[in-house]
Design a protein around this motif. Sequence first.
Motif: not given
Length: 344
Positions: A119-121, A145-149, A166-176, A179-186
């Motif tokens: 699942t996405v989660r 929390e990351a998905l909402r971000l 969609s493609g845009g949503q999948r890319q945002r999932v990759s971004l989430a 971000l889920v580990t709260r990085p300093r550098l992405l």
Amino acid sequence: MSAVDAPRAGEPLLTVSGLSVSYGPSPGARGRGTRVLSGVDLTVRAGEIVGIIGETGSGKTTLARAAVGLVRPEPGAALRFAGHDLVRMRGAELREFRRSGALQYMFQDPLRSQDPELTVRAVVAEPLAAARRGDRRERAARADEALRLVGLDPAAHGERTPGELSGGQRQRVSLARALVTRPRLLITDEPASALDASNRNLVLGLLARLRAELGLAVAVVSHDLGSLAGLADRVAVLYRGRLVEDGPAAEVLEAPRHPYAALLAASAPRVGATGGPRPAQLRPAADREPWPEGLGCVFAPRCRFAGPACEREPEPAPAAGSAPGPAHTVACHHAADWRAEVAA
């Protein structure tokens, strides 16, 4: 300094020095490997967005992957992140650093980097599970929390699979997930190259907003210099594994100092852009064959401004250009001369 500590905004966060990478020949093949990066120096400061630009084969993805440990550099390279030596890090220090998630990488293709059975989660929570951080409920809460971000609704999208988005949503999932580990550098590899204009603007806008909200530093790998206008603070331009220009994004876009950077800038479609050299002024009628590594400027075979020194001697190490201060560097024997000729 712990793995999650970071310098204050504007201070060096990731420092790359003398980075060279070669890919060896295929098993059973004869000959040397292929040099992909050669002596690259790059700094990403806390809270900064840096664009890493170059055409296909320039080494930009290899640079990004070497920075996060996915590619092994040749001996002599130095990579430091928030006080940690990424090349020599071993044992408990390396395990603790990886568990921290302070340095994260966002892959280019979400279809290949997301498990279609999860699942996405669960996809977003994967880095937390791999680092054994929190229990299942805590990881799910962090994933939501990351998905909402990134502008996705956990209730609407969390239990879907990546293939249902969609493609845009999948890319945002990759971004989430990054971000889920709260990085300093992405570090992001072509985060918007496969998206249509509206989704491209959405993803790039998200990066700008997250930098402002989270104090996040971002390195964006891209072949499109124009897409970084208004996003990046600084742009580093690679050509055939060499860093040829590094400076403030507005200056590299509007007044590049290296002929190759000027070629990229002139070819980038940007609404309302005026001035600057035209591609025909920079590109010769036919490219010449490159010479062996170290015998001349890496761009000279394509540069109609190249002179004898360019063909005999390696280009000078990136040094301060014509403007005062060290903020804008260029590796070119004739950085001032070719610009004066084009402007005439």
